[in-house]
Design a protein around this motif. Structure first.
Motif, PDB file in Angstrom:
ATOM      1  N   TYR A 117      43.197  49.792  36.534  1.00 24.46           N
ATOM      2  CA  TYR A 117      42.438  49.988  35.295  1.00 24.46           C
ATOM      3  C   TYR A 117      42.294  51.467  34.950  1.00 24.46           C
ATOM      4  O   TYR A 117      42.336  51.847  33.776  1.00 24.46           O
ATOM      5  CB  TYR A 117      41.069  49.313  35.401  1.00 24.46           C
ATOM      6  CG  TYR A 117      41.150  47.804  35.370  1.00 24.46           C
ATOM      7  CD1 TYR A 117      41.577  47.143  34.227  1.00 24.46           C
ATOM      8  CD2 TYR A 117      40.823  47.043  36.483  1.00 24.46           C
ATOM      9  CE1 TYR A 117      41.675  45.757  34.187  1.00 24.46           C
ATOM     10  CE2 TYR A 117      40.912  45.657  36.456  1.00 24.46           C
ATOM     11  CZ  TYR A 117      41.337  45.024  35.307  1.00 24.46           C
ATOM     12  OH  TYR A 117      41.447  43.660  35.270  1.00 24.46           O
ATOM     13  N   GLN A 118      42.147  52.305  35.960  1.00 24.63           N
ATOM     14  CA  GLN A 118      42.071  53.749  35.689  1.00 24.63           C
ATOM     15  C   GLN A 118      43.367  54.253  35.065  1.00 24.63           C
ATOM     16  O   GLN A 118      43.353  55.116  34.186  1.00 24.63           O
ATOM     17  CB  GLN A 118      41.751  54.502  36.976  1.00 24.63           C
ATOM     18  CG  GLN A 118      40.305  54.337  37.426  1.00 24.63           C
ATOM     19  CD  GLN A 118      40.027  54.943  38.786  1.00 24.63           C
ATOM     20  OE1 GLN A 118      40.886  54.927  39.674  1.00 24.63           O
ATOM     21  NE2 GLN A 118      38.835  55.483  38.972  1.00 24.63           N
ATOM     22  N   SER A 119      44.501  53.694  35.478  1.00 22.46           N
ATOM     23  CA  SER A 119      45.783  54.109  34.909  1.00 22.46           C
ATOM     24  C   SER A 119      45.900  53.725  33.440  1.00 22.46           C
ATOM     25  O   SER A 119      46.719  54.287  32.701  1.00 22.46           O
ATOM     26  CB  SER A 119      46.942  53.485  35.693  1.00 22.46           C
ATOM     27  OG  SER A 119      47.050  52.083  35.439  1.00 22.46           O
ATOM     28  N   LEU A 120      45.069  52.772  32.989  1.00 20.70           N
ATOM     29  CA  LEU A 120      45.081  52.324  31.596  1.00 20.70           C
ATOM     30  C   LEU A 120      43.962  52.951  30.777  1.00 20.70           C
ATOM     31  O   LEU A 120      43.727  52.553  29.632  1.00 20.70           O
ATOM     32  CB  LEU A 120      44.970  50.795  31.539  1.00 20.70           C
ATOM     33  CG  LEU A 120      46.123  50.024  32.192  1.00 20.70           C
ATOM     34  CD1 LEU A 120      45.870  48.525  32.118  1.00 20.70           C
ATOM     35  CD2 LEU A 120      47.455  50.370  31.538  1.00 20.70           C
ATOM     36  N   GLY A 121      43.273  53.926  31.370  1.00 19.56           N
ATOM     37  CA  GLY A 121      42.278  54.675  30.617  1.00 19.56           C
ATOM     38  C   GLY A 121      40.842  54.229  30.800  1.00 19.56           C
ATOM     39  O   GLY A 121      39.943  54.736  30.117  1.00 19.56           O
ATOM     40  N   TYR A 122      40.593  53.297  31.721  1.00 15.31           N
ATOM     41  CA  TYR A 122      39.223  52.853  31.967  1.00 15.31           C
ATOM     42  C   TYR A 122      38.531  53.819  32.927  1.00 15.31           C
ATOM     43  O   TYR A 122      39.114  54.260  33.915  1.00 15.31           O
ATOM     44  CB  TYR A 122      39.212  51.430  32.529  1.00 15.31           C
ATOM     45  CG  TYR A 122      39.554  50.397  31.466  1.00 15.31           C
ATOM     46  CD1 TYR A 122      38.550  49.719  30.791  1.00 15.31           C
ATOM     47  CD2 TYR A 122      40.879  50.160  31.113  1.00 15.31           C
ATOM     48  CE1 TYR A 122      38.862  48.804  29.793  1.00 15.31           C
ATOM     49  CE2 TYR A 122      41.198  49.254  30.112  1.00 15.31           C
ATOM     50  CZ  TYR A 122      40.182  48.573  29.455  1.00 15.31           C
ATOM     51  OH  TYR A 122      40.493  47.686  28.464  1.00 15.31           O
ATOM     52  N   ASP A 134      30.944  39.205  49.218  1.00 15.54           N
ATOM     53  CA  ASP A 134      32.156  39.738  49.858  1.00 15.54           C
ATOM     54  C   ASP A 134      32.997  40.622  48.948  1.00 15.54           C
ATOM     55  O   ASP A 134      33.610  41.584  49.411  1.00 15.54           O
ATOM     56  CB  ASP A 134      33.009  38.571  50.366  1.00 15.54           C
ATOM     57  CG  ASP A 134      34.261  39.029  51.090  1.00 15.54           C
ATOM     58  OD1 ASP A 134      34.160  39.936  51.929  1.00 15.54           O
ATOM     59  OD2 ASP A 134      35.339  38.480  50.803  1.00 15.54           O
ATOM     60  N   VAL A 135      33.042  40.308  47.638  1.00 12.58           N
ATOM     61  CA  VAL A 135      33.975  40.966  46.725  1.00 12.58           C
ATOM     62  C   VAL A 135      33.227  41.989  45.871  1.00 12.58           C
ATOM     63  O   VAL A 135      32.535  41.641  44.912  1.00 12.58           O
ATOM     64  CB  VAL A 135      34.687  39.941  45.811  1.00 12.58           C
ATOM     65  CG1 VAL A 135      35.788  40.637  45.003  1.00 12.58           C
ATOM     66  CG2 VAL A 135      35.249  38.790  46.625  1.00 12.58           C
ATOM     67  N   SER A 136      33.382  43.264  46.208  1.00 12.72           N
ATOM     68  CA  SER A 136      32.692  44.340  45.499  1.00 12.72           C
ATOM     69  C   SER A 136      33.371  44.622  44.155  1.00 12.72           C
ATOM     70  O   SER A 136      34.596  44.597  44.043  1.00 12.72           O
ATOM     71  CB  SER A 136      32.690  45.604  46.347  1.00 12.72           C
ATOM     72  OG  SER A 136      32.071  46.671  45.660  1.00 12.72           O
ATOM     73  N   HIS A 137      32.556  44.882  43.126  1.00  8.58           N
ATOM     74  CA  HIS A 137      33.045  45.200  41.787  1.00  8.58           C
ATOM     75  C   HIS A 137      32.437  46.510  41.305  1.00  8.58           C
ATOM     76  O   HIS A 137      31.264  46.792  41.575  1.00  8.58           O
ATOM     77  CB  HIS A 137      32.673  44.107  40.787  1.00  8.58           C
ATOM     78  CG  HIS A 137      33.418  42.828  40.951  1.00  8.58           C
ATOM     79  ND1 HIS A 137      33.216  41.978  42.023  1.00  8.58           N
ATOM     80  CD2 HIS A 137      34.362  42.235  40.157  1.00  8.58           C
ATOM     81  CE1 HIS A 137      33.995  40.914  41.888  1.00  8.58           C
ATOM     82  NE2 HIS A 137      34.695  41.049  40.776  1.00  8.58           N
ATOM     83  N   ASP A 138      33.229  47.283  40.566  1.00  7.97           N
ATOM     84  CA  ASP A 138      32.737  48.473  39.879  1.00  7.97           C
ATOM     85  C   ASP A 138      32.786  48.244  38.372  1.00  7.97           C
ATOM     86  O   ASP A 138      33.691  47.568  37.860  1.00  7.97           O
ATOM     87  CB  ASP A 138      33.591  49.697  40.223  1.00  7.97           C
ATOM     88  CG  ASP A 138      33.259  50.278  41.588  1.00  7.97           C
ATOM     89  OD1 ASP A 138      32.545  49.598  42.358  1.00  7.97           O
ATOM     90  OD2 ASP A 138      33.725  51.389  41.883  1.00  7.97           O
ATOM     91  N   LYS A 139      31.823  48.816  37.677  1.00  6.58           N
ATOM     92  CA  LYS A 139      31.791  48.749  36.215  1.00  6.58           C
ATOM     93  C   LYS A 139      32.734  49.793  35.640  1.00  6.58           C
ATOM     94  O   LYS A 139      32.697  50.962  36.037  1.00  6.58           O
ATOM     95  CB  LYS A 139      30.360  49.000  35.717  1.00  6.58           C
ATOM     96  CG  LYS A 139      30.193  49.000  34.211  1.00  6.58           C
ATOM     97  CD  LYS A 139      28.736  49.257  33.855  1.00  6.58           C
ATOM     98  CE  LYS A 139      28.527  49.341  32.350  1.00  6.58           C
ATOM     99  NZ  LYS A 139      27.088  49.581  32.018  1.00  6.58           N
ATOM    100  N   MET A 140      33.578  49.377  34.682  1.00  2.45           N
ATOM    101  CA  MET A 140      34.535  50.283  34.063  1.00  2.45           C
ATOM    102  C   MET A 140      34.452  50.138  32.545  1.00  2.45           C
ATOM    103  O   MET A 140      34.236  49.035  32.031  1.00  2.45           O
ATOM    104  CB  MET A 140      35.953  50.005  34.558  1.00  2.45           C
ATOM    105  CG  MET A 140      36.074  49.986  36.075  1.00  2.45           C
ATOM    106  SD  MET A 140      37.777  50.071  36.677  1.00  2.45           S
ATOM    107  CE  MET A 140      38.123  51.830  36.493  1.00  2.45           C
TER     108      MET A 140
END
Length: 298
Positions: A117-122, A134-140
Motif C-alpha cells: 500500500y505504501q508503494s501505491l501512495g498510502y 493475531d492479525v495486526s492492522h495499521d491505518k493507512m
C-alpha cells in the motif's frame, strides 16, 4: 488478460464472497458469513476475472462520508499474488472513488501488506487494531485527486448558481463530482438528508435527481456557448429501495434525448433525462425529467 469489473450476477457475487472467506477468514477458523458486514448493500464491489471469467481477486469500497471512503476485504487468489492484480484492483477502486467525489481513502492493512500500500501512495498512520487476537492492522490513508481537474471551475460556477438561487441545494451541499461529456455524477451531504429511520429523505432524493438532470442541460448549454433559462416541465420518480448509505446520482448520454440545436433558431430546446440515484453499486431510485431550455428573447 485480467479484467476488473462489477460482479455480473448472483452466482458471481457468491464466488466473490467465497474468495473473501477463503482468503481472509478461513485461515483463522472463522465461519462462512463472517466475511460480510452490514455495509454490503451500500458498497461498490469489484472482482478481477481471468480469460475464463474465473474470479481471482476481490475488493470493496464504501463511502463513509460525502468525501471520504474505505477500502476493505482485498484478496487475491493464492498463486497469483505478486503479479500486479492487487494494483489493478486498487486502481479501479480509486477510480470509482474519484468519480463519486471522494477526496480521502482509508484502509486497514495487515502487516504483510504495508509495503504494497505504501508503494501505491498510502501513508501509514500507525496501529489500528488486531483481528482475532493475531492479525495486526495499521491505518493507512491516501488523498485522491479529482477524476477531472479541468471540471472544477465549471462545476464551481454551477454550484454557486444553485446555492444562490436554490437554498435547499446549499443546505444539502449538492456537488458536481464528475463530468466527462458522457457521464455526470453528483452527490450531497449525507447527515442533513437523513430521516428518523436513518435513510435518505424521499424529498432529498428527488431534489438531488432533479438538479442532476438540470446540470446536464446546463453543461450542454455551456458546451455550445448558449444562454437559456432552464426549467423542469415534468418530473417523475420511482423509489426502489431505502437509501441507507451515501448517495450519488448519475445520468449519461444513453439516458438523455434532446439537444440545444433549437436555441440557434430562437426556439426552446427540450430534453428528456433519466437519472439514477445510487447507493454504492445499487440503483435505489429512478427519476425521469422533462426539461426546457427557454430561449432568451431579444
Amino acid at each position: 488478460m485480467y479484467k476488473c469489473r462489477t460482479p455480473k450476477n448472483k452466482a458471481e457475487l457468491a464466488q466473490y464472497y467465497q474468495l473473501r472467506w477463503q482468503s481472509l477468514r478461513k485461515p483463522w477458523q472463522q465461519p462462512v458469513g463472517s466475511e460480510k458486514d452490514d455495509l454490503e448493500v451500500q458498497s461498490y464491489h469489484r472482482v478481477i476475472v481471468d480469460d475464463m471469467d474465473n474470479i481471482v481477486g476481490v475488493g470493496r469500497l464504501h463511502k463513509s462520508g460525502q468525501e471520504h471512503a474505505h477500502i476493505r476485504y482485498m484478496a487475491i487468489s493464492e498463486g497469483l499474488r505478486g503479479h500486479g492484480l492487487g494494483k489493478l484492483l486498487i486502481s479501479e477502486l480509486e477510480r470509482i472513488a474519484a468519480q463519486a467525489g471522494v477526496k480521502t481513502i482509508e484502509l486497514n492493512a495487515r502487516s504483510n501488506a504495508l509495503g504494497f500500500y505504501q508503494s501505491l501512495g498510502y501513508v501509514n498512520k500507525g496501529y489500528s487494531h488486531t483481528l482475532y487476537g493475531d492479525v495486526s492492522h495499521d491505518k493507512m490513508i491516501k488523498n485522491i485527486l479529482p477524476a477531472d481537474r479541468h471540471l472544477s471551475q465549471v462545476a464551481d460556477d454551477l454550484q454557486q448558481i444553485w446555492h444562490q438561487t436554490i437554498p435547499l441545494s446549499k443546505a444539502m451541499n449538492i456537488n458536481i463530482c464528475y463530468f466527462d461529456q458522457e457521464i455526470l455524477r453528483t452527490n450531497c451531504e449525507p447527515n442533513f438528508n437523513k430521516n428518523l429511520h436513518n435513510t435518505m429523505f424521499a424529498g432529498s432524493i428527488y431534489t438531488l435527481a432533479t438538479l442532476t438532470g438540470w446540470a446536464w442541460v446546463y453543461f450542454a448549454l455551456q458546451a455550445q456557448s448558449q444562454q437559456a433559462d432552464i426549467v423542469l416541465a415534468e418530473g417523475n420518480i420511482r423509489y426502489i429501495a431505502p437509501l441507507g448509505g451515501i448517495a450519488h446520482a448519475q445520468t449519461s448520454l444513453k439516458l438523455v434525448t434532446g439537444s440545444v440545436a433549437p436555441l440557434f433558431d430562437g426556439k426552446n430546446a427540450r430534453f428528456n433525462i433519466d437519472v439514477e440515484v445510487c447507493c454504492g453499486d445499487k440503483v435505489v431510485a429512478l427519476f425521469t425529467g422533462s426539461y426546457v431550455a427557454m430561449a432568451k428573447r431579444s
